[in-house]
Each structure stands twice: as structure tokens, then as C-alpha cells.
Design an enzyme around this catalytic site. Structure first.
Site, short mmCIF file in Angstrom:
data_model
loop_
_atom_site.label_atom_id
_atom_site.label_comp_id
_atom_site.label_asym_id
_atom_site.label_seq_id
_atom_site.Cartn_x
_atom_site.Cartn_y
_atom_site.Cartn_z
N TYR B 133 0.83 -1.21 0.00
CA TYR B 133 0.00 0.00 0.00
C TYR B 133 0.87 1.26 0.00
O TYR B 133 0.81 2.08 -0.90
CB TYR B 133 -0.91 0.04 1.24
CG TYR B 133 -2.02 -0.99 1.29
CD1 TYR B 133 -2.46 -1.64 0.13
CD2 TYR B 133 -2.65 -1.29 2.49
CE1 TYR B 133 -3.48 -2.58 0.20
CE2 TYR B 133 -3.68 -2.22 2.56
CZ TYR B 133 -4.08 -2.86 1.42
OH TYR B 133 -5.09 -3.78 1.48
N SER B 134 1.69 1.43 1.06
CA SER B 134 2.40 2.70 1.27
C SER B 134 3.45 2.96 0.20
O SER B 134 4.01 2.02 -0.39
CB SER B 134 3.08 2.68 2.63
OG SER B 134 2.11 2.57 3.64
N GLU B 249 -7.89 -5.30 9.35
CA GLU B 249 -6.59 -5.30 10.01
C GLU B 249 -6.73 -4.71 11.42
O GLU B 249 -6.11 -5.16 12.36
CB GLU B 249 -5.58 -4.51 9.19
CG GLU B 249 -4.17 -4.60 9.75
CD GLU B 249 -3.16 -3.80 8.95
OE1 GLU B 249 -3.56 -3.16 7.97
OE2 GLU B 249 -1.98 -3.81 9.33
N THR B 378 -1.64 5.59 11.10
CA THR B 378 -1.16 6.12 12.38
C THR B 378 -2.32 6.49 13.31
O THR B 378 -3.47 6.63 12.87
CB THR B 378 -0.34 7.41 12.17
OG1 THR B 378 -1.21 8.41 11.64
CG2 THR B 378 0.81 7.18 11.20
N GLU B 380 -2.94 9.27 14.54
CA GLU B 380 -3.54 10.55 14.14
C GLU B 380 -4.58 10.33 13.03
O GLU B 380 -5.66 10.93 13.05
CB GLU B 380 -2.45 11.53 13.65
CG GLU B 380 -1.63 12.15 14.76
CD GLU B 380 -0.76 11.13 15.50
OE1 GLU B 380 -0.32 10.15 14.87
OE2 GLU B 380 -0.54 11.32 16.71
#
Lengths: 354, 398
Positions: B133-134, B249, B378, B380
Site C-alpha cells: 500500500y504505502s 486489520e 497512524t 492521528e
């Protein structure tokens, strides 16, 4: 054994209570009303009519339902003296003594309204203690709630272990209000007089009753925190500053999200402990300590963040938020608070290996 | 071991827990566990042979629907299962991603061919998967990913770079997110998802050591050709696949909670058993207070996990609830790692292979704990999700 209400019955009960509180204990003037003994007496009568004096009785709703009811009382900042009824039912319903049974019937009929003084079972080392000798109760008790609106005090006695039932207006009973963050005020109670009734009970039973009282206080704090949070969330959706609704700012969003999570955790733990109690699971005691240890710091932080979000608007005593701030702190600090609950959990976890 | 009370409420769960415990006693013996502890940290949780053994014994796909070979086990049974695996220190990473993220994604979005090709293999523990993904410019802002997939006849040609792929150097397959419509607005509307065999020509994998003592990988796609059958879900409809998989997940956080319970038990048992007399560590009021606080937080984490599992069981996809659980558990993981070092003092700084280490693995736990906050979105980003989806707060207007 209490009766387990169905989900529909529980919803009906809570809906009825919420409507009753909206009508009978409106937000307007709530703080002043909380110090008005007559108003509290009227509220108490209305709750008895709803059947709530049967909480914890053999044929009444159990602790799980009582917790939902106390959440509602917390939401409405309504200082209803109901904890005494629950404990009278839990400890005295089915007593061998006909006079004690008659007293329980008076409680269930709303004719007697008991307050609770936990003494050596309180969890707060400064809550005092009580001793009973035949025909004489000697007690010096602090942090007693509901006394102003009560007809009797149920005194938890450690020497020997049992419960003394004391009319509030009996000779030898001195009650002094101790005003502070809690509204209505807590009271100091000194007793040197024969009790109306005496019921011998094991220390374990009294300790369990004290643990149930802690859960009730937590439930009320949860309700107060939820209501405070709802006010802050609504405010964040309409209050505009710097050309934006403040709920658009991540600083506010994350603050509210943290509150939301803390509240959610507190509610899950509270409900888990209450359900464990009602199904007779011995783990309810340690689950109660877990609920208290988690919720103490969590909900006090919610109380602060509610005010951070509301800003100066929520700082006026006439606003609803301050009464919830008071309630949350008053309920979470009592009965030994977070420190006692953590110690209880540590005792459980560090017990010798089998 | 010092543990919080069990939440096994019915005989079925108790019996199921006993069944996995009995199976583990035979197939993951004390000797196996000791041998595993002597392996390098990076290898301890990755054991394809054990994954296959679990698959052959029918222990995978517990929450999958029965029609796909699953067992539709109750949340209580699933949690009991993962707790037993964690308490036994059984290595599950070789099948975990495939079983809990890829399998449900294929069940929900896959073609019949993909279902018949992949699902039986996943249930046998034979298809280790990684997540692609990232990217360098698309971490938290995943919708900005640039890896491109363009059509060439019936095939797709893929070019780009992926980062931070856990076990990317060991997996056989990856689930890949790529841009298939560069002009699409909003950005996430032009993304598709592919099931990629990692031995496909043009793929280069470069592992590097992450702070937690295991590898994560950068992967380069240089004009990699895959057939049209690799597309999972609709063309340009990949965002839903990704978000569902990420939610799965986050639900999978139950494994982390079980792991934290195991670590916490080790710490508490160590404190309980160390020394005698009034000066023993177990009487220290500060340590007792810390243990009580962590125990309460851990119980809250268990309750979040139970609630999410119940939501999934009732057919609800817990979006903000899963994010809430992920934030709480990830940050608890950090607190527990820090507390372990405070309780153990200088001894906590020692790695488990250090002869003087009082209790192995604790400093590694602290290093690993950052992954709980950063990986899978994350804290956040999770808080943003909760604010929008859970609280109905508005996005920042321009």
C-alpha cells in the site's frame, strides 16, 4: 436472585426514567434544586412510583439495570437517593428478622429512604468507622451522601460486622453538612445511640455491597461525563471562530475523539462488571476494580476536555456543564477512588501462584 | 502466569480453548517453544511450516463463512483461540495477513476464479501475503499513491515503488494498490487492487532492518506484467477493498491484545516471584499502582476487542470502533513497553539474548510498540476517522 429484564423491558424502563427526569428534573435551575430537600424528596417519590425502590430485590431488577438507571441519573444531574434502596434490598431482603423484613418493605414502598454510610468498608481511609454493642451503635462517619433527603442511615459496621439501621432524626444522631465539590453536600455523621434495627452480616457481604456502591457511583459519573461530552460535541459543531466551525480543527477533533474513546471504554468496563455480578461470576469484583481504575483518570480527563471545548461559555455555574464536572469528580474520588481500585487489581494479579 | 479473569462465558468457548490448547501441547511443544526462543528475533514469529501444520489441522479461517471453508466461529471462540496461540508463543505471522486480511477481501470482492484459486490455499497456510500500500509520497495520505497500472490488452502493466512492507521479503504474494485512472477525482476513485505473485519478472524487493528487529521492505515494480485475472474487485473500485481490508486489520488488533496480555503476565509474574520480605518488588507501592493501572487498561483493550468481534459477527463493519480500538491498543503497547523498562530498571535495557537480562524481550517490546501506533494507519489518522465517522464532525472547509 434478581430478575433479568429483557432488552425491550430495559429500554422501556430507561425511556420512562429519561422522560420522568426531563419533566421532573429539568436542566434549568438544576444546581439550586440539587440543594433543595423538598425537590429531592419529590424526585425520590416519583422514582419509587416507577418501581425503582425494588432495585436489587429478589423480584426486582439486578445490578446491571441499576447501573443503567444511575447513568440516567448522572445525565440529568439528579441526586436521587436510590443507592440505599438497592443496598437494603441486596443485603436485607430475605432477612430472618421480621422487623428487618418490614423495614425493607417500607423501603420498597417508598416510606423509608435510606442513606448509606460505609465506614470502614468505604475504601477511603478517612471515612470513619462504626462499632455495635448490644443496644448501642457508636460511629464517627464521614462523606455520607443523601442524608438530607433520607429517613434512615444504613451504617456499615465492622465491629462486629453487620448493618445498623438508624433513623436520621433519632436522639444521639448528629449530622453536619460538609459542603464542597459535591452537590448536594456530603455529610459527617456521629452516632451514639441504640439503632432501630441490627442485622448481622459477614464482612464479605458488606465488602461486596461496598463494591456494588462503587459501581453505582461510577455509573452516575459515566452518565454525567456522557452528557458533558454531548454538550461539548454539539458546541463544536456550531461554534464558529476564525471563520470555521471549531469542530473542523484537528486540535478540537482529537480532543473529542479521546473523550469518546475514554467514555466508550468506561461504559464497556462498567457493563462487563455489572453483567458479571448478575450472572454470579466471582470475577465481578476484580472487573469492578478494573472499571474503576480505568474510568477514574479517563472520565476526569473527559470532564476537563469538555470545559476546554466549551471555553468560557461553559464556565458559568448556570450552564449545565459545571454540575457534570462536579458530579464526575465527586463520584470518582469517593470510596477509595482510583488508588484503591489499582491496589485491588494489583492484589489480584500479584496473588501467589497456585 | 498472572492473568486477568477469563471472559469465556459458555461451554463451547471453554471446550474450544481446551481443544486448541491440547493441539498446541502436541504440535507446539515446550521444546519447540524453547528452540524458537533461541532463534533470532526476526525469525521467531515467521514459520511457514507451522502455518501449514495449522492449516492442515483445520485451525485457519475460523471466522470465515462456512461456504468458503471457514468455521464461522463465535467472537468468544476466536479470541480464546488467539489468546492460546499467543500464550504458547506460537509463530503465526506466516499466515496471519493472508488469513485475516486477504481471505476476507477475496471473499467479499474476489471473482469465482480467485476464490477457488486462493481460498483453499490460504486455509492451508500456503500463501504468505504482504501488503503493498504505502509509498514514498503516500503513507498516511494513501489516496495519493502513484504506482500506476495501465491496461495492455487483457493484461496490466504496473510501475512504481512500495515501502514499509512487513515480511515483504518472505511473502509469496502481495495485495497491491495501484492507480488505474490518473484523472479520477476524488483521488481515491482511480485506484484498483491486484493480487500479485511476488516472483513475477520486474519486481525487485529490498529488505531493510526496521527498529523492531525484523525486516520491512521496499518493492520496485518495473513494468511488471500481470493478467487481468489479478485484479481484485472492480477497476477503479479498489478504495473500498483497501478500506475494508484495513478495517479488518484493525479488528485483527485482537492478536496484539493477546500478545500484550502475555507480555503483561510475564512482567507481573516476574514482580510477584522476585525476592522475599517487605522489600520485595511486589510490595513497592509505585510498582503496584503501575501494575493496577496497566491491568485496567488491558481489560479495557480486551473489552474493545470483544465489542468489535461481536460487531463483525453481527454483520456490521466496525469502522470507527476498529479505529478506536487500534488507537487505544497501539498506545497501550507503548505504555506497556515503557512501564516494563521502568519496572525492570537497567535490566530492562538488556535484550533477551543478554546473559544478565532479568526478563527477556522487554526492550524489543518497547521498540516494537511504535509499530502499533504507526502501522496500518497512524493514531492521528485513526483519530481523524473517528472524528468524521464516529462523531460526525466536519472536514476542514477551504
Amino acid at each position: 436472585m434478581t430478575v433479568q429484564l429483557s432488552a425491550e423491558e430495559t429500554t422501556l424502563l430507561i425511556d420512562s426514567l429519561r422522560r420522568l427526569l426531563e419533566d421532573g428534573w429539568p436542566v434549568e435551575g438544576g444546581l439550586e434544586r440539587a440543594e433543595d430537600v423538598t425537590a429531592i424528596g419529590q424526585l425520590s417519590s416519583a422514582l419509587h412510583e416507577l418501581g425503582l425502590a425494588y432495585l436489587g430485590a429478589a423480584e426486582g431488577p439486578g445490578l446491571a439495570e441499576a447501573l443503567l438507571i444511575f447513568e440516567e441519573l448522572g445525565r440529568a444531574a439528579a441526586p436521587a437517593p436510590l443507592a440505599g434502596a438497592l443496598i437494603a434490598n441486596l443485603l436485607l431482603d430475605g432477612s430472618d428478622d421480621p422487623k428487618v423484613r418490614a423495614f425493607v418493605e417500607e423501603v420498597q414502598a417508598g416510606q423509608a429512604v435510606p442513606a448509606l454510610a460505609l465506614g470502614a468498608f468505604d475504601g477511603d481511609r478517612f471515612a470513619g468507622s462504626a462499632a455495635y454493642a448490644p443496644d448501642r451503635l457508636t460511629a464517627s462517619l464521614k462523606f455520607v451522601e443523601d442524608v438530607a433527603a433520607a429517613t434512615h442511615i444504613l451504617v456499615f459496621v465492622s465491629e462486629p460486622s453487620g448493618l445498623a439501621i438508624m433513623p436520621v432524626d433519632a436522639q444521639g444522631v448528629a449530622i453536619v453538612a460538609d459542603p464542597g465539590l459535591a452537590v448536594p453536600a456530603l455529610s459527617a455523621v456521629d452516632i451514639a445511640a441504640p439503632p432501630l434495627l441490627w442485622q448481622s452480616l459477614s464482612e464479605a457481604k458488606l465488602a461486596d455491597a461496598a463494591q456494588a456502591v462503587r459501581l453505582l457511583a461510577l455509573a452516575r459519573a459515566v452518565g454525567a461525563a456522557q452528557r458533558g461530552f454531548d454538550l461539548a460535541l454539539d458546541h463544536a459543531k456550531v461554534r464558529r471562530q476564525f471563520g470555521h466551525v471549531i469542530g473542523e480543527f484537528q486540535a478540537i477533533q482529537h480532543k473529542l475523539v479521546n473523550c469518546f474513546s475514554q467514555l466508550d471504554g468506561a461504559k464497556l468496563l462498567l457493563s462487563s462488571a455489572g453483567a458479571a455480578h448478575d450472572r454470579g461470576d466471582e470475577a465481578w469484583r476484580v472487573l469492578t476494580d478494573a472499571a474503576l481504575a480505568f474510568s477514574g483518570p479517563a472520565l476526569r480527563q473527559v470532564a476537563l476536555e469538555v470545559h476546554h471545548t466549551l471555553g468560557a461559555i461553559g464556565y458559568a455555574e448556570e450552564h449545565e456543564a459545571p454540575r457534570h464536572f462536579r458530579r464526575i469528580h465527586a463520584d470518582l474520588l469517593r470510596f477509595g477512588g482510583t488508588a484503591r481500585a489499582r491496589a485491588g487489581l494489583a492484589d489480584y494479579l500479584l496473588r501467589p501462584a497456585v | 502466569m498472572s492473568k486477568l479473569p477469563s471472559h469465556d462465558l459458555d461451554e463451547t468457548v471453554i471446550a474450544f480453548r481446551q481443544a486448541i490448547r491440547a493441539w498446541l501441547a502436541e504440535h507446539w511443544t515446550d521444546a519447540d517453544r524453547e528452540a524458537n526462543r533461541r532463534r533470532p528475533l526476526r525469525d521467531r514469529r515467521w514459520n511457514p511450516e507451522f502455518s501449514r501444520k495449522m492449516g492442515e489441522a483445520g485451525w485457519l479461517g475460523l471466522d470465515w463463512p462456512k461456504q468458503y471453508g471457514g468455521q464461522a466461529r463465535s467472537p468468544g471462540e476466536q479470541l480464546a483461540f488467539i489468546e492460546e496461540l499467543e500464550f504458547a508463543e506460537a509463530p503465526t505471522d506466516a499466515h496471519m495477513t493472508a488469513e485475516t486480511i486477504i481471505g476476507p477481501a477475496i471473499i467479499n470482492f474476489g471473482s469465482d476464479e480467485q476464490k477457488s484459486t486462493f481460498l483453499p490455499a490460504l486455509l492451508k497456510g500456503q500463501r504468505p501475503f504482504a501488503l503493498h500500500y504505502s509509498e514514498p509520497e503516500a503513507g498516511s495520505d494513501l489516496a495519493s499513491l502513484r504506482t500506476a497500472a495501465r491496461r495492455d490488452g487483457d493484461d496490466w502493466i504496473i510501475s512504481g515503488q512500495k515501502l514499509w512492507s512487513t515480511y515483504g521479503d518472505r511473502a509469496a504474494y502481495a495485495i497491491l494498490a495501484a492507480r488505474t485512472d490518473p484523472a479520477a477525482r476524488p483521488k481515491h476513485a482511480g485506484i484498483s487492487v491486484f493480487l500479485m505473485p511476488l516472483d513475477t519478472p520486474g519486481i525487485t524487493i529490498r529488505p531493510s532492518m526496521a527498529m523492531y528487529g525484523r525486516t520491512f521492505s521496499a518493492t520496485f515494480y518495473d513494468d511488471v506484467r500481470v493478467p487481468g485475472s489479478a485484479l481484485l474487485g472492480p477497476e477503479n473500485g479498489g478504495w473500498k477493498v483497501i478500506t475494508s481490508a484495513l478495517a479488518a486489520e484493525r479488528v485483527m488488533i485482537g492478536n496484539t491484545v493477546a500478545h500484550l496480555q502475555h507480555i503483561f503476565s510475564k512482567i507481573v509474574s516476574h514482580v510477584r516471584d522476585l525476592g522475599d520480605g517487605p522489600a520485595a518488588l511486589r510490595h513497592d507501592p509505585l510498582i503496584r499502582d503501575r501494575i493496577g493501572a496497566l491491568g485496567a487498561d488491558l481489560e479495557a483493550a480486551r473489552q474493545f476487542t470483544l465489542r468489535n468481534a461481536n460487531l463483525v459477527q453481527s454483520g456490521h463493519v466496525p469502522i470507527y470502533e476498529a479505529a478506536m480500538s487500534k488507537v487505544f491498543v497501539g498506545e497501550l503497547q507503548e505504555r506497556l513497553g515503557e512501564a516494563a523498562l521502568d519496572i525492570l530498571g537497567s535490566g530492562g535495557l538488556l535484550s533477551d539474548e543478554a546473559p544478565s537480562a532479568p526478563l527477556g524481550e522487554m526492550e524489543q517490546e518497547l521498540r516494537h510498540s511504535l509499530m502499533g501506533v504507526l502501522g496500518g494507519g497512524t493514531s492521528e489518522i485513526q483519530r481523524n476517522i473517528i472524528a468524521l465517522r464516529g462523531l460526525g464532525l466536519p472536514r476542514m472547509s477551504s
